[in-house]
Design a protein around this motif. Structure first.
Motif, mmCIF file in Angstrom:
data_model
loop_
_atom_site.group_PDB
_atom_site.id
_atom_site.type_symbol
_atom_site.label_atom_id
_atom_site.label_comp_id
_atom_site.label_asym_id
_atom_site.label_seq_id
_atom_site.Cartn_x
_atom_site.Cartn_y
_atom_site.Cartn_z
ATOM 1 N N TYR A 38 0.333 -3.465 -3.819
ATOM 2 C CA TYR A 38 0.893 -3.096 -2.523
ATOM 3 C C TYR A 38 2.391 -3.352 -2.405
ATOM 4 C CZ TYR A 38 -3.975 -2.505 -1.422
ATOM 5 O OH TYR A 38 -5.281 -2.097 -1.441
ATOM 6 N N ASP A 39 3.009 -3.920 -3.441
ATOM 7 C CA ASP A 39 4.468 -4.026 -3.452
ATOM 8 C C ASP A 39 5.104 -2.674 -3.749
ATOM 9 O OD1 ASP A 39 4.465 -6.739 -2.860
ATOM 10 O OD2 ASP A 39 4.475 -7.334 -4.965
ATOM 11 N N ILE A 40 4.331 -1.769 -4.319
ATOM 12 C CA ILE A 40 4.801 -0.402 -4.566
ATOM 13 C C ILE A 40 4.662 0.366 -3.254
ATOM 14 C CG2 ILE A 40 4.479 1.698 -5.916
ATOM 15 C CD1 ILE A 40 2.890 -0.110 -7.952
ATOM 16 N N PRO A 41 5.720 1.033 -2.796
ATOM 17 C CA PRO A 41 5.610 1.794 -1.549
ATOM 18 C C PRO A 41 4.451 2.802 -1.605
ATOM 19 C CG PRO A 41 7.900 1.690 -2.263
ATOM 20 C CD PRO A 41 7.064 1.137 -3.383
ATOM 21 N N LEU A 42 3.768 2.955 -0.498
ATOM 22 C CA LEU A 42 2.634 3.876 -0.414
ATOM 23 C C LEU A 42 3.020 5.277 -0.886
ATOM 24 C CD1 LEU A 42 -0.231 4.680 0.430
ATOM 25 C CD2 LEU A 42 0.641 4.955 2.775
#
Length: 101
Positions: A38-42
């Motif tokens: 979830y650190d990766i942007p959606l």
């Protein structure tokens, strides 16, 4: 290259970060930052699935295109590794039924 271009325009700052992160992997083995989950942007996680599928089915000068079925198998196999597993499920529920085979 796209990140560099977009990041020069203040209004596109958020978009440039999304583009930059679309090569990150759910398992943290991507680049350029090695971030995960979830650190990766959606939006980056969504683009990653779409871009990978597109590259596989259209091919490249250095690689023959896969069939839709072969590409879908790769997407499914990479759920939880390269791709967000929940987004892979959404892809199969919402996008795959619309594909021309």
């Amino acid at each position: 290259m796209s990140y560099n271009i977009l990041s020069t325009v203040p209004e596109y700052g958020t978009l440039s970060e999304i583009v930059l992160a679309h090569h990150e992997r759910w398992d943290g083995k991507g680049y350029p930052k090695g971030i995960s989950e979830y650190d990766i942007p959606l939006a980056s996680r969504i683009i990653s699935i779409a871009d990978t599928f597109d590259v596989m089915v259209t091919g490249r000068p250095y690689r023959k295109a896969k069939t839709v079925e072969e590409a879908l198998a790769v997407i499914r196999d990479e759920a939880g590794k390269q791709f967000d597993p929940m987004l892979v499920e959404v892809f199969f529920e919402k996008v795959v039924p619309t594909l021309q085979r």
